[in-house]
Design a protein around this motif. Structure first.
Motif, PDB file in Angstrom:
ATOM      1  N   UNK A   4    -123.907  75.601 -67.922  1.00  0.00           N
ATOM      2  CA  UNK A   4    -124.653  75.903 -69.439  1.00  0.00           C
ATOM      3  C   UNK A   4    -123.516  75.682 -70.291  1.00  0.00           C
ATOM      4  N   UNK A   5    -122.030  75.719 -70.110  1.00  0.00           N
ATOM      5  CA  UNK A   5    -120.846  76.132 -70.755  1.00  0.00           C
ATOM      6  C   UNK A   5    -119.693  75.864 -69.939  1.00  0.00           C
ATOM      7  N   UNK A   6    -118.801  74.983 -70.685  1.00  0.00           N
ATOM      8  CA  UNK A   6    -117.595  74.631 -69.813  1.00  0.00           C
ATOM      9  C   UNK A   6    -116.345  74.401 -70.814  1.00  0.00           C
ATOM     10  N   UNK A   7    -115.337  75.120 -70.341  1.00  0.00           N
ATOM     11  CA  UNK A   7    -113.986  75.189 -71.153  1.00  0.00           C
ATOM     12  C   UNK A   7    -112.850  74.549 -70.304  1.00  0.00           C
ATOM     13  N   UNK A   8    -112.126  74.068 -71.018  1.00  0.00           N
ATOM     14  CA  UNK A   8    -110.542  73.716 -70.297  1.00  0.00           C
ATOM     15  C   UNK A   8    -109.843  74.375 -69.077  1.00  0.00           C
ATOM     16  N   UNK A   9    -110.152  76.019 -69.651  1.00  0.00           N
ATOM     17  CA  UNK A   9    -109.724  76.806 -68.573  1.00  0.00           C
ATOM     18  C   UNK A   9    -110.471  76.908 -67.279  1.00  0.00           C
ATOM     19  N   UNK A  10    -111.876  76.529 -67.494  1.00  0.00           N
ATOM     20  CA  UNK A  10    -112.778  76.311 -66.265  1.00  0.00           C
ATOM     21  C   UNK A  10    -112.220  75.129 -65.365  1.00  0.00           C
ATOM     22  N   UNK A  11    -111.947  73.998 -66.112  1.00  0.00           N
ATOM     23  CA  UNK A  11    -111.204  72.843 -65.498  1.00  0.00           C
ATOM     24  C   UNK A  11    -110.206  72.999 -64.649  1.00  0.00           C
ATOM     25  N   UNK A  12    -109.159  73.536 -65.315  1.00  0.00           N
ATOM     26  CA  UNK A  12    -107.974  73.943 -64.803  1.00  0.00           C
ATOM     27  C   UNK A  12    -107.829  75.114 -63.512  1.00  0.00           C
TER      28      UNK A  12
END
Length: 387
Positions: free
Chosen positions: A69-77
């Motif tokens: 429901x939400x994604x940030x660059x930190x999640x990807x890293x």
């Protein structure tokens, strides 16, 4: 779950429908039962195995879809990037793909850098498969539509308070703690802590425990500027200089940047030109104090005449006194600090964004000269300077 914040369970079918529409009738998109999980039960980094099959020759590929429901660059890293790396090691032909209501440009960049496919419900899609050959790249919204904005207690990079902290983070080299930043910005510690959390999610800062160790100051300035509109937030007043702009500048030099009892600082093209010449001409933009009487007094003392159009001087009311902090002297006159100049140019009209990018280039080359090595060295009166 609020309708403005779709759940992963609702994002998955909507994403599958969007993917099917993009591929067209010659392809079939289906969810597959998982026969042999790549990871131990409970450690999976995806929500479904999706098979894309060519109706022409039955060749297929499989995607491991992580619906969020939400994604940030930190999640990807962090976990997403680790999962994608493991998937590639186990099966080179299987790709990890992220579905979300909206994916920010910076998050998209981080996903592409790690070779992770993505799709959001506004039309931002990136998918590249070698066999069968599938290449999709489309652009959707670069800002989150209201219906896709997640509810969050973390503040955004809008408003004057965020501007104070952004300039402090840019103007002083880390390390520093939230307590120091709160002290020198005049902001509350809870607000500073929440905004630092938000910046860390976007990989604009990095922390070791509670200590800020790295600031991506260039992207921080660009991100802050994307939330601004110089001409809307400064209540500009258009004026004509009967004898031309140069006598106005000469008067500013003579008075040391103080006119009508208040500070007046140059910004915009005239401030950028000495360090990052892009073009000649343009309006002379002057920041005045955030006081209704000061612009009128400044106009009178500088001999400027109000005009409805074709103004060659703009008086901008500083939305917060922090805009006037840490001024610099370039050429002969006083102007806003470099970080404020970039924010003004990037959020300004015409060629100003290009000037802002040139100023960033200059700052990157001269960072050790303009950036303080200790946040305590910065004050409302100034800091280390170039000239």
């Amino acid at each position: 779950m609020d309708e403005l914040t779709p759940s992963p369970a609702s994002v998955l079918p909507q994403g599958l429908d969007a993917l099917q529409n993009l591929l067209g009738e010659e392809w079939e998109v289906t969810i597959q039962p998982e026969q042999t999980p790549l990871l131990h039960e409970g450690d999976k980094g995806w929500d479904a195995v999706v098979r894309i099959t060519s109706r022409h020759d039955s060749i297929f590929t499989e995607l491991l879809v992580d619906a969020r429901d939400h994604i940030t660059p930190k999640d990807v890293a962090a976990r997403i990037g680790s999962t994608a790396l493991l998937v590639r090691r186990v099966n080179h032909y299987t790709r990890l793909m992220v579905f979300a209501p909206w994916i920010s440009p910076k998050t998209q960049e981080e996903l592409r850098r790690r070779q992770i496919a993505y799709l959001d419900l506004t039309g931002n899609v990136s998918l590249r498969v070698s066999r069968p050959a599938i290449v999709i790249h489309t652009q959707g919204a670069d800002r989150a539509p209201a219906r896709h904005r997640p509810t969050s207690a973390k503040p955004m990079l809008t408003g004057p308070r965020a501007g104070r902290l952004v300039r402090l983070l840019v103007d002083a080299m880390p390390p520093y703690r939230a307590t120091e930043l709160a002290k020198y910005s005049g902001l509350s510690l809870p607000y500073v802590s929440r905004l630092l959390d938000a910046l860390e999610d976007q990989l604009l800062i990095r922390r070791d425990g509670k200590v800020v160790t790295t600031v991506d100051w260039q992207e921080l300035l660009r991100t802050r500027a994307s939330h601004l509109d110089l001409m809307r937030q400064t209540n500009p007043q258009g004026l004509l200089a009967p004898n031309g702009v140069q006598p106005v500048l000469d008067r500013l030099v003579k008075r040391g940047g103080f006119i009508a009892g208040g500070e007046v600082l140059v910004t915009g093209s005239y401030a950028a030109r000495p360090i990052a010449p892009v073009a000649v001409g343009g309006q002379l933009m002057l920041y005045v104090m955030p006081d209704p009487e000061h612009p009128r007094a400044v106009a009178k003392e500088l001999g400027l005449v109000p005009v409805p159009e074709a103004a060659d001087v703009l008086l901008l009311q500083a939305p917060d006194l922090s805009v006037l902090q840490r001024p610099r002297r370039f050429d002969r006159y006083w102007q806003v600090g470099l970080s404020q100049l970039v924010l003004d140019c990037l959020s300004g009209p015409g060629r100003m964004p290009a000037e802002g990018e040139k100023v960033i280039e200059f700052m990157a080359a001269e960072e050790r000269h303009w950036r303080a090595d200790d946040v305590a060295r910065l004050s409302t009166d100034g800091g280390p300077g170039l000239f």
